[in-house]
Design a protein around this motif. Structure first.
Motif, PDB file in Angstrom:
ATOM      1  N   HIS A 170       0.881  -1.268  -0.016  1.00 24.25           N
ATOM      2  CA  HIS A 170       0.034  -0.027  -0.038  1.00 24.25           C
ATOM      3  C   HIS A 170       0.875   1.194   0.180  1.00 24.25           C
ATOM      4  CE1 HIS A 170      -4.188  -1.772   0.365  1.00 24.25           C
ATOM      5  NE2 HIS A 170      -3.250  -2.756   1.259  1.00 24.25           N
ATOM      6  N   PRO A 171       0.432   2.499  -0.325  1.00 26.69           N
ATOM      7  CA  PRO A 171       0.966   3.728  -0.374  1.00 26.69           C
ATOM      8  C   PRO A 171       1.793   3.962   0.838  1.00 26.69           C
ATOM      9  CG  PRO A 171      -1.225   3.784  -1.242  1.00 26.69           C
ATOM     10  CD  PRO A 171      -1.268   2.331  -0.565  1.00 26.69           C
ATOM     11  N   GLY A 172       2.854   4.603   1.065  1.00 20.79           N
ATOM     12  CA  GLY A 172       3.346   5.113   2.123  1.00 20.79           C
ATOM     13  C   GLY A 172       4.353   4.038   2.728  1.00 20.79           C
ATOM     14  N   THR A 173       4.649   2.959   2.121  1.00 23.59           N
ATOM     15  CA  THR A 173       5.541   1.810   2.771  1.00 23.59           C
ATOM     16  C   THR A 173       6.930   2.151   2.339  1.00 23.59           C
ATOM     17  OG1 THR A 173       5.053   0.536   0.937  1.00 23.59           O
ATOM     18  CG2 THR A 173       3.474   0.201   2.728  1.00 23.59           C
ATOM     19  N   CYS A 174       7.702   1.342   3.046  1.00 25.84           N
ATOM     20  CA  CYS A 174       9.115   1.502   2.709  1.00 25.84           C
ATOM     21  C   CYS A 174       9.709   0.279   2.793  1.00 25.84           C
ATOM     22  CB  CYS A 174       9.850   2.542   3.853  1.00 25.84           C
ATOM     23  SG  CYS A 174      11.354   2.620   3.453  1.00 25.84           S
ATOM     24  N   LEU A 175      10.554  -0.197   2.101  1.00 26.01           N
ATOM     25  CA  LEU A 175      11.321  -1.542   2.159  1.00 26.01           C
ATOM     26  C   LEU A 175      12.733  -1.105   1.760  1.00 26.01           C
ATOM     27  CD1 LEU A 175       9.528  -4.067  -0.084  1.00 26.01           C
ATOM     28  CD2 LEU A 175       9.783  -4.014   2.458  1.00 26.01           C
ATOM     29  N   GLY A 176      13.377  -0.537   2.988  1.00 25.67           N
ATOM     30  CA  GLY A 176      14.824   0.240   3.115  1.00 25.67           C
ATOM     31  C   GLY A 176      15.885  -0.554   3.435  1.00 25.67           C
ATOM     32  N   GLU A 177      16.984  -0.243   3.219  1.00 25.69           N
ATOM     33  CA  GLU A 177      18.372  -0.944   3.184  1.00 25.69           C
ATOM     34  C   GLU A 177      18.990  -0.416   4.576  1.00 25.69           C
ATOM     35  OE1 GLU A 177      21.124  -0.222   0.126  1.00 25.69           O
ATOM     36  OE2 GLU A 177      19.611  -0.345  -1.203  1.00 25.69           O
ATOM     37  N   HIS A 178      19.706  -1.437   5.234  1.00 30.03           N
ATOM     38  CA  HIS A 178      20.418  -1.252   6.295  1.00 30.03           C
ATOM     39  C   HIS A 178      21.731  -1.879   6.101  1.00 30.03           C
ATOM     40  CE1 HIS A 178      21.168  -0.564  10.600  1.00 30.03           C
ATOM     41  NE2 HIS A 178      21.455  -1.617  10.581  1.00 30.03           N
ATOM     42  N   TYR A 179      22.784  -1.064   6.058  1.00 28.38           N
ATOM     43  CA  TYR A 179      24.299  -1.344   5.659  1.00 28.38           C
ATOM     44  C   TYR A 179      24.358  -2.123   4.396  1.00 28.38           C
ATOM     45  CZ  TYR A 179      25.596  -0.126  10.253  1.00 28.38           C
ATOM     46  OH  TYR A 179      25.803   0.708  11.766  1.00 28.38           O
ATOM     47  N   GLY A 180      23.396  -1.794   3.389  1.00 29.60           N
ATOM     48  CA  GLY A 180      23.145  -2.301   2.191  1.00 29.60           C
ATOM     49  C   GLY A 180      22.518  -3.334   1.795  1.00 29.60           C
ATOM     50  N   GLN A 181      21.897  -3.893   2.769  1.00 31.48           N
ATOM     51  CA  GLN A 181      21.111  -4.997   2.586  1.00 31.48           C
ATOM     52  C   GLN A 181      19.554  -4.741   2.937  1.00 31.48           C
ATOM     53  OE1 GLN A 181      23.176  -7.585   5.570  1.00 31.48           O
ATOM     54  NE2 GLN A 181      23.489  -8.909   3.694  1.00 31.48           N
ATOM     55  N   ALA A 182      18.745  -5.210   1.956  1.00 34.66           N
ATOM     56  CA  ALA A 182      17.034  -5.013   2.056  1.00 34.66           C
ATOM     57  C   ALA A 182      16.299  -6.040   2.328  1.00 34.66           C
ATOM     58  CB  ALA A 182      16.763  -4.425   0.622  1.00 34.66           C
ATOM     59  N   PRO A 183      15.066  -6.020   2.839  1.00 34.10           N
ATOM     60  CA  PRO A 183      14.242  -7.151   3.031  1.00 34.10           C
ATOM     61  C   PRO A 183      13.814  -7.965   1.890  1.00 34.10           C
ATOM     62  CG  PRO A 183      13.305  -4.959   4.007  1.00 34.10           C
ATOM     63  CD  PRO A 183      14.577  -4.716   2.942  1.00 34.10           C
ATOM     64  N   THR A 184      13.373  -9.356   2.176  1.00 34.79           N
ATOM     65  CA  THR A 184      12.955 -10.008   1.272  1.00 34.79           C
ATOM     66  C   THR A 184      11.459 -10.562   1.545  1.00 34.79           C
ATOM     67  OG1 THR A 184      15.048 -11.070   0.747  1.00 34.79           O
ATOM     68  CG2 THR A 184      13.197 -12.322   0.333  1.00 34.79           C
ATOM     69  N   LEU A 185      10.549 -10.172   0.778  1.00 33.98           N
ATOM     70  CA  LEU A 185       9.208 -10.242   1.121  1.00 33.98           C
ATOM     71  C   LEU A 185       8.855 -11.763   0.315  1.00 33.98           C
ATOM     72  CD1 LEU A 185       9.172  -7.428   1.862  1.00 33.98           C
ATOM     73  CD2 LEU A 185       6.842  -7.056   0.749  1.00 33.98           C
ATOM     74  N   GLY A 186       7.991 -12.660   1.234  1.00 35.50           N
ATOM     75  CA  GLY A 186       7.622 -13.895   0.712  1.00 35.50           C
ATOM     76  C   GLY A 186       6.412 -13.581  -0.247  1.00 35.50           C
ATOM     77  N   ASN A 187       5.601 -14.777  -0.721  1.00 33.05           N
ATOM     78  CA  ASN A 187       4.429 -14.874  -1.508  1.00 33.05           C
ATOM     79  C   ASN A 187       3.281 -14.324  -0.961  1.00 33.05           C
ATOM     80  OD1 ASN A 187       5.947 -15.591  -3.808  1.00 33.05           O
ATOM     81  ND2 ASN A 187       5.490 -17.698  -3.137  1.00 33.05           N
ATOM     82  N   ASN A 188       2.502 -13.431  -1.198  1.00 31.04           N
ATOM     83  CA  ASN A 188       1.175 -13.183  -0.530  1.00 31.04           C
ATOM     84  C   ASN A 188       1.211 -12.402   0.604  1.00 31.04           C
ATOM     85  OD1 ASN A 188      -0.452 -14.317  -2.683  1.00 31.04           O
ATOM     86  ND2 ASN A 188       0.066 -16.339  -1.911  1.00 31.04           N
ATOM     87  N   VAL A 189       2.415 -11.608   0.833  1.00 23.38           N
ATOM     88  CA  VAL A 189       2.698 -10.686   1.923  1.00 23.38           C
ATOM     89  C   VAL A 189       1.841  -9.459   1.601  1.00 23.38           C
ATOM     90  CG1 VAL A 189       4.316  -9.286   2.865  1.00 23.38           C
ATOM     91  CG2 VAL A 189       4.801 -11.609   2.393  1.00 23.38           C
ATOM     92  N   SER A 190       1.307  -8.608   2.617  1.00 23.19           N
ATOM     93  CA  SER A 190       0.443  -7.743   2.768  1.00 23.19           C
ATOM     94  C   SER A 190       1.160  -6.405   3.711  1.00 23.19           C
ATOM     95  CB  SER A 190      -0.835  -7.763   3.346  1.00 23.19           C
ATOM     96  OG  SER A 190      -1.690  -6.709   3.243  1.00 23.19           O
ATOM     97  N   MET A 191       1.571  -5.249   2.971  1.00 19.98           N
ATOM     98  CA  MET A 191       1.964  -4.287   3.864  1.00 19.98           C
ATOM     99  C   MET A 191       1.059  -3.265   3.971  1.00 19.98           C
ATOM    100  SD  MET A 191       5.843  -3.974   2.599  1.00 19.98           S
ATOM    101  CE  MET A 191       6.483  -2.963   3.724  1.00 19.98           C
ATOM    102  N   ALA A 192       0.491  -3.094   5.116  1.00 17.17           N
ATOM    103  CA  ALA A 192      -0.493  -1.697   5.126  1.00 17.17           C
ATOM    104  C   ALA A 192       0.179  -0.471   4.893  1.00 17.17           C
ATOM    105  CB  ALA A 192      -1.263  -1.838   6.432  1.00 17.17           C
ATOM    106  N   PRO A 193      -0.792   0.454   4.737  1.00 19.29           N
ATOM    107  CA  PRO A 193      -0.373   1.837   4.591  1.00 19.29           C
ATOM    108  C   PRO A 193       0.851   2.303   5.755  1.00 19.29           C
ATOM    109  CG  PRO A 193      -2.513   1.701   4.090  1.00 19.29           C
ATOM    110  CD  PRO A 193      -2.379   0.360   4.667  1.00 19.29           C
ATOM    111  N   GLY A 194       1.875   2.879   5.377  1.00 18.86           N
ATOM    112  CA  GLY A 194       2.913   3.566   6.156  1.00 18.86           C
ATOM    113  C   GLY A 194       3.866   2.328   6.693  1.00 18.86           C
ATOM    114  N   ALA A 195       3.635   1.072   6.536  1.00 14.93           N
ATOM    115  CA  ALA A 195       4.341  -0.132   7.147  1.00 14.93           C
ATOM    116  C   ALA A 195       5.786  -0.002   6.608  1.00 14.93           C
ATOM    117  CB  ALA A 195       4.011  -1.489   6.858  1.00 14.93           C
ATOM    118  N   LYS A 196       7.084  -0.309   7.417  1.00 13.70           N
ATOM    119  CA  LYS A 196       8.226   0.041   7.161  1.00 13.70           C
ATOM    120  C   LYS A 196       8.827  -1.397   7.392  1.00 13.70           C
ATOM    121  CE  LYS A 196       7.593   4.772   8.522  1.00 13.70           C
ATOM    122  NZ  LYS A 196       6.030   4.277   8.608  1.00 13.70           N
ATOM    123  N   ALA A 197       9.824  -1.670   6.412  1.00 13.16           N
ATOM    124  CA  ALA A 197      10.882  -2.900   6.792  1.00 13.16           C
ATOM    125  C   ALA A 197      12.149  -2.714   6.321  1.00 13.16           C
ATOM    126  CB  ALA A 197      10.153  -4.340   5.912  1.00 13.16           C
TER     127      ALA A 197
END
Length: 95
Positions: free
Chosen positions: A15-42
């Motif tokens: 959804h809008p306003g979400t963030c999948l951000g890096e930490h020390y050059g590494q970013a998250p991996t989302l599996g299948n059928n994951v739901s990120m609600a508005p404003g969620a950050k990983a």
């Protein structure tokens, strides 16, 4: 904002306003059928399991097991789905 290093499985809802951000050059991996609600950050080298839900405005910095719903900052689990249901409410076929 979605990092170019993030990996996103099929059927994910972001959804809008979400963030999948890096930490020390590494970013998250989302599996299948994951739901990120508005404003969620990983952030960082974490894995969000298949069918997990990240609640609105949650901040996720550690792994989330498949089927788990997390909320808050920092995110904490509030429930686990024991039966996998795909989009449209139809359970997967077993062979």
């Amino acid at each position: 904002m979605i990092s170019g290093k993030a990996r996103i499985g099929s059927g994910a809802t972001i959804h809008p306003g979400t963030c999948l951000g890096e930490h020390y050059g590494q970013a998250p991996t989302l599996g299948n059928n994951v739901s990120m609600a508005p404003g969620a950050k990983a952030y960082g080298p974490i894995v969000i399991g298949d069918g997990a839900t990240l609640g609105a405005n949650s901040v996720v910095t550690s792994h989330v097991e498949a089927g788990t719903t997390v909320v808050g900052a920092p995110a904490r689990p509030i429930g686990v789905r024991t039966r996998h249901v795909v989009r449209g409410g139809v359970p997967p076929h077993s062979t």
